[in-house]
Design an enzyme around this catalytic site. Sequence first.
Site, PDB file in Angstrom:
ATOM      1  N   ASN A  79      -8.403 -13.610  11.969  1.00  0.00           N
ATOM      2  CA  ASN A  79      -8.529 -12.465  12.886  1.00  0.00           C
ATOM      3  C   ASN A  79      -9.700 -11.569  12.493  1.00  0.00           C
ATOM      4  OD1 ASN A  79      -6.443 -13.025  14.694  1.00  0.00           O
ATOM      5  ND2 ASN A  79      -4.896 -12.126  13.339  1.00  0.00           N
ATOM      6  N   GLY A 121       0.837  -1.197   0.000  1.00  0.00           N
ATOM      7  CA  GLY A 121       0.000   0.000   0.000  1.00  0.00           C
ATOM      8  C   GLY A 121       0.871   1.245   0.000  1.00  0.00           C
ATOM      9  N   TYR A 128      -0.230 -18.107  -2.428  1.00  0.00           N
ATOM     10  CA  TYR A 128      -1.371 -17.222  -2.694  1.00  0.00           C
ATOM     11  C   TYR A 128      -2.631 -18.034  -3.023  1.00  0.00           C
ATOM     12  CZ  TYR A 128      -3.992 -13.358  -4.903  1.00  0.00           C
ATOM     13  OH  TYR A 128      -4.943 -12.417  -5.248  1.00  0.00           O
TER      14      TYR A 128
HETATM   15  P1  NAD Z   1      -2.608  -4.249  -3.479  1.00  0.00           P
HETATM   16  O1  NAD Z   1      -1.295  -4.936  -3.291  1.00  0.00           O
HETATM   17  O2  NAD Z   1      -2.584  -2.877  -4.058  1.00  0.00           O
HETATM   18  O3  NAD Z   1      -3.414  -4.192  -2.123  1.00  0.00           O
HETATM   19  C1  NAD Z   1      -3.227  -5.063  -1.049  1.00  0.00           C
HETATM   20  C2  NAD Z   1      -3.108  -4.232   0.218  1.00  0.00           C
HETATM   21  O4  NAD Z   1      -3.068  -5.097   1.360  1.00  0.00           O
HETATM   22  C3  NAD Z   1      -1.821  -3.389   0.252  1.00  0.00           C
HETATM   23  O5  NAD Z   1      -2.146  -2.077   0.594  1.00  0.00           O
HETATM   24  C4  NAD Z   1      -0.974  -4.064   1.326  1.00  0.00           C
HETATM   25  O6  NAD Z   1      -0.086  -3.196   1.971  1.00  0.00           O
HETATM   26  C5  NAD Z   1      -2.052  -4.628   2.241  1.00  0.00           C
HETATM   27  N1  NAD Z   1      -1.609  -5.773   3.051  1.00  0.00           N
HETATM   28  C6  NAD Z   1      -0.974  -6.893   2.622  1.00  0.00           C
HETATM   29  N2  NAD Z   1      -0.759  -7.727   3.643  1.00  0.00           N
HETATM   30  C7  NAD Z   1      -1.277  -7.128   4.762  1.00  0.00           C
HETATM   31  C8  NAD Z   1      -1.347  -7.491   6.132  1.00  0.00           C
HETATM   32  N3  NAD Z   1      -0.840  -8.659   6.572  1.00  0.00           N
HETATM   33  N4  NAD Z   1      -1.939  -6.640   7.003  1.00  0.00           N
HETATM   34  C9  NAD Z   1      -2.448  -5.451   6.565  1.00  0.00           C
HETATM   35  N5  NAD Z   1      -2.395  -5.055   5.279  1.00  0.00           N
HETATM   36  C10 NAD Z   1      -1.813  -5.883   4.381  1.00  0.00           C
HETATM   37  O7  NAD Z   1      -3.494  -5.226  -4.383  1.00  0.00           O
HETATM   38  P2  NAD Z   1      -4.995  -5.114  -4.897  1.00  0.00           P
HETATM   39  O8  NAD Z   1      -4.986  -5.469  -6.326  1.00  0.00           O
HETATM   40  O9  NAD Z   1      -5.612  -3.844  -4.461  1.00  0.00           O
HETATM   41  O10 NAD Z   1      -5.674  -6.348  -4.140  1.00  0.00           O
HETATM   42  C11 NAD Z   1      -6.565  -6.191  -3.052  1.00  0.00           C
HETATM   43  C12 NAD Z   1      -7.198  -7.538  -2.722  1.00  0.00           C
HETATM   44  O11 NAD Z   1      -7.931  -8.026  -3.854  1.00  0.00           O
HETATM   45  C13 NAD Z   1      -6.177  -8.626  -2.359  1.00  0.00           C
HETATM   46  O12 NAD Z   1      -6.699  -9.409  -1.314  1.00  0.00           O
HETATM   47  C14 NAD Z   1      -6.092  -9.453  -3.617  1.00  0.00           C
HETATM   48  O13 NAD Z   1      -5.747 -10.796  -3.347  1.00  0.00           O
HETATM   49  C15 NAD Z   1      -7.513  -9.341  -4.163  1.00  0.00           C
HETATM   50  N6  NAD Z   1      -7.533  -9.565  -5.613  1.00  0.00           N
HETATM   51  C16 NAD Z   1      -7.136  -8.592  -6.478  1.00  0.00           C
HETATM   52  C17 NAD Z   1      -7.145  -8.849  -7.844  1.00  0.00           C
HETATM   53  C18 NAD Z   1      -6.743  -7.814  -8.850  1.00  0.00           C
HETATM   54  O14 NAD Z   1      -6.721  -8.145 -10.032  1.00  0.00           O
HETATM   55  N7  NAD Z   1      -6.438  -6.585  -8.499  1.00  0.00           N
HETATM   56  C19 NAD Z   1      -7.551 -10.104  -8.320  1.00  0.00           C
HETATM   57  C20 NAD Z   1      -7.933 -11.083  -7.392  1.00  0.00           C
HETATM   58  C21 NAD Z   1      -7.947 -10.796  -6.042  1.00  0.00           C
END
Ligand code: NAD
Length: 313
Positions: free
Chosen positions: A99, A38, A145
Amino acid sequence: MSKRILVTGGAGFLGSHLCDKLVGLGAKVLCLDNMYTGHHRNIDHLKDNPNFEFIEHDVCDPLDIEVDEIYNLACPASPIHYQARPLFTIKTSFLGAMNMLELAKRNNATIMQASTSEVYGDPEHHPQQEDYWGHVNPIGIRACYDEGKRASEALFFDYHRVEGVKIKVVRIFNTYGPRMHPDDGRVVSNFIIQALKGEPLTLYGDGQQTRSFCFKDDLLEGFVRMMGTSDDVIGPVNLGNPNEFTIKELAEQVIALTGSSSSLDYLPLPSDDPKRRQPDITRAKELLDWEPQVFLAEGLQQTIAHFKQLLSL
Ligand code: NAD
Ligand code: UDP
């Protein structure tokens, strides 16, 4: 009184846009993030808003706050980032989800899990429907993942069956847009940045593998509609754009839209890279009256404009 809504992963790409949308809808938004991928620039514009609060916290540690709804997005999402720290990824997927489910249970809150098309692995059925159980390598480099997210789905459904927690599970297919991390490593941001810099576009394999790209606005509308459904609608529900492209077609569109003179550089395909991916969104249409509205070229243009500004080109 306005709802108190927790968005975990709220400083990331999708999470920060979700915070914007929920604040716009009148909610009090608690944005939680450990800043692994993030960035503060994604949420700086919200920090003076009285309906927005940022909590720096890792979901792997328990949390005790008052909330009405939880969107659980915290998890590294791009192959480069989730493979860089595989143990952290699988821990976040399982312990982090647990959690947040405990928090939902204490608050009698509804919790939505951001699951993924990766639960289908390298699919043998096409397009992918929710009742397909998937084809995942449980010991490969993507397993932290894929299996992490599969375990989180199991956890969600058991908390629902055993503890009566109100759950919603959505399976997100490749979603893109402004605020993707510039070093994210996912294909849309990689290609746009490479094209804007005039560098070769890195195509893995022969570029004939497919993905179906959804613009972030469409996805977030699906999130909010899913959260607004009655308690008996628990999912899983696919959310994604069914328009399927080869990765080579994506490269060609990005080159055309940026007016770039970049060439194509063919590199080895990473192991376990799914060959085809396309959501069947019949269930989302029926339950949420939802389907994507934004064509790839239109979404790419907005994303290109964002990266031009970020790179100050
Ligand atoms: P992103 O990496 O921009 O966002 C993930 C966020 O989670 C980041 O801000 C990161 O710092 C935070 N994070 C990670 N581990 C953490 C922890 N242990 N505690 C607190 N914060 C934590 O990615 P995104 O594309 O915005 O993805 C968001 C969600 O959507 C994720 O769960 C991802 O698996 C899911 N997702 C996204 C896509 C896509 O195409 N963008 C597809 C399938 C699933
Ligand atoms: N990909 C590519 N070049 C890149 C990044 C990714 O050819 O610079 C390919 C990757 O091998 C995969 C597809 O694009 O086949 C989508 O990759 P991404 O990492 O965006 O998402 P995922 O594999 O998780 O769907």
